[in-house]
Design an enzyme around this catalytic site. Structure first.
Site, short mmCIF file in Angstrom:
data_model
loop_
_atom_site.label_atom_id
_atom_site.label_comp_id
_atom_site.label_asym_id
_atom_site.label_seq_id
_atom_site.Cartn_x
_atom_site.Cartn_y
_atom_site.Cartn_z
CB SER A 1 76.36 5.01 4.44
OG SER A 1 76.57 5.22 3.24
CD GLU B 1 73.56 -11.04 3.85
OE1 GLU B 1 72.35 -10.89 4.11
OE2 GLU B 1 73.74 -11.42 2.80
CE LYS C 1 73.26 7.22 1.94
NZ LYS C 1 74.35 6.45 1.39
#
Length: 499
Positions: free
Chosen positions: A327, A338, A352
């Site tokens: 999460s 990224e 998740k």
């Protein structure tokens, strides 16, 4: 009579002044119409008074409101009426209502959407904003089973050796199969000092094992910092609560004062938590204007959350993750991987990729629904996939050895999978039980005696009680000492420091 009327005898009366009239003369038809109008006006005023305003007495409902607009609930109403009328015992209306809402939410098939009654909602708030009493493990429901997402650092659950993906079958002998996670939490939590017995299945092992856990206060202190060799700071974030961001800033300031040249952010076994904390922490590492993550609600385009121009960390960084990182931990991992191109070390994360929004209902209960999915800065949805690390470093095989029940005795002559697990543990921590074949022989007994000597226990050669607890603690110490993921992450950061 008026002045133009005449008598029957034809004589004309003398002219007289007219006397004042005492009555209004109305034609019969006009009188009837006036009475009818008064009746209609009175009815209209009465209707208005009864149905309009704060003090209205009658609620007017159009027939089609029940019959057509909400006709999908007719079967539910019929079932409820039949239940109250025909069930042989008294019916608790609130329990039935809670059950109906739970049923609707469960029918979504989403383990992260949940209905919490007033008591359960209170426990949810406690676990986010303050300390609570229990075993200290994040759980989830999936396919009718309750499994552990991650034990909390230094919690009773971690200390007894529970691991991510362990399945809890029963609590104090009561099966929890089919329960929601909030229902299971009510059974697992309890007062500090009380004991709860869980039946746990690990992996594909056919036989479950029992573990007794003494509940404790689980403080929501979520950041732990230490300075390693070469001035590389190791900062462990155990969950994302309301205070995590401030705790992290304090730890970073402390490490900076100690000469921090690089930092390892560790979110292993971190099950997530408050979304705002994940956003604030991710913002520390991502250049202004670059995406932190995206959210996408039903029927709407994705919304991008950009990094701000606030405080930034300017030393080399690596992030350590594992299969218990879920999460909010994955939001941080996605942003660092990224948008900041910070290396991720460890094993694939939990996976998740949805956002839950709690709505408090009037009676204090809470409807927690998945309202959106979140995407990484590049638009990847990691749900049920996880985030792959840049540098893959698995746990050593002994990290997944099954839990040993300290209440059971192992002694010479016994043959079992538990004996084999104990032999493997003894070998790993430096005692040599001979062949690890599941047979408790003389070599195994001698290895246990050596263990007991080091633990200052009676040297019986029987593995039970404090001997078993001591063996598992030595295994945890070994894992912490070796920690190949931490060592690799440190190596990655050191290269950047020296370059």
């Amino acid at each position: 009579m008026n002045e133009n009327d005449s008598k029957e005898n034809g004589e004309v009366e003398p002219e007289k002044k007219p006397e004042p009239s005492r009555y209004i003369r109305i034609k019969p038809f006009s009188l009837i119409m006036l009475i009818f109008a008064l009746v209609l006006a009175t009815a209209a005023v009465t209707f208005f008074a009864l149905t309009v305003g704060d003090d209205k007495v009658v609620e007017v409902v159009k027939p089609q409101q029940v019959g057509s607009e909400r006709k999908e609930f007719k079967k539910l109403f019929d079932a409820y009426d039949q239940l109250k009328q025909s069930y042989f015992d008294d019916v608790d209306e609130q329990v039935i209502l809670d059950g109906a809402i739970n049923g609707m939410v469960d029918a979504l098939g989403d383990p992260y959407s949940d209905y919490l009654n007033e008591k359960e909602a209170k426990q949810l708030n406690e676990s986010i904003s303050s300390s609570f009493e229990g075993i200290g493990a994040e759980i989830q429901e999936s396919n009718g089973y309750i499994s552990i997402v991650s034990p909390i650092k230094n919690s009773p659950a971690e200390k007894v050796g529970l691991l991510p993906n362990d399945t809890i079958l029963s609590v104090d002998g009561k099966s929890i199969q089919g329960m929601s996670s909030s229902e299971a939490v009510l059974l697992i939590r309890g007062e500090k000092g009380s004991t709860v017995t869980l039946s746990v299945r690990r992996g594909t092992a056919a036989e479950p094992f029992e573990v007794k856990i003494v509940r404790d206060v689980i403080p929501v202190h979520t950041v732990y910092a230490e300075m390693l060799d070469d001035n590389i700071a190791h900062i462990n974030i155990t969950s994302f609560s309301e205070n995590t961001y401030q705790e992290l800033l304090e730890s970073l300031n402390e490490m900076t004062e100690k000469g921090m040249k690089g930092v390892l952010i560790d979110v292993r076994q971190n099950p997530g938590g408050v979304l705002s904390a994940a956003i604030d922490i991710s913002d520390l590492f991502v250049e202004e204007g670059k995406a932190l993550f995206q959210t996408q609600e039903k029927g709407r385009p994705a919304e991008i959350f950009p990094a701000s121009d606030g405080q930034k960390i300017n030393v080399p960084v690596a992030l350590i993750v594992d299969d218990g990182s879920a999460s909010a931990s994955e939001i941080l991992a996605g942003a660092l991987k990224e948008s900041a191109h910070i290396p991720i070390v460890g094993i694939k994360t939990f996976g998740k990729g949805t956002v839950q929004t709690p709505t408090q209902l009037q009676d204090g209960s809470n409807l927690k629904l998945t309202t959106a999915k979140w995407l990484t800065p590049d638009g990847n949805w990691i749900h049920k996939k996880g985030i792959e690390p840049d540098v893959k470093v698995p746990y050593p095989p002994y990290a997944s050895l099954p839990f040993l029940d300290a209440s059971e005795e192992m002694k010479e002559g016994m043959v079992s999978p538990a004996v084999q697990a104990a032999e493997e543990m003894l070998e790993v921590v430096g005692y040599h039980p001979g062949e690890t074949d599941g047979l408790y022989d003389a070599n195994t007994a001698q290895a246990v005696k050596s263990l007991q000597k080091d633990l200052s226990l009676e040297q019986t050669g029987i593995l039970t009680g404090d001997s078993t607890i001591g063996l598992m603690q030595k295994l945890r110490d070994k894992m912490k000492e070796d920690d190949p993921q931490l060592q690799k992450a440190k190596e990655v950061v050191l290269k950047k420091v020296k370059s």
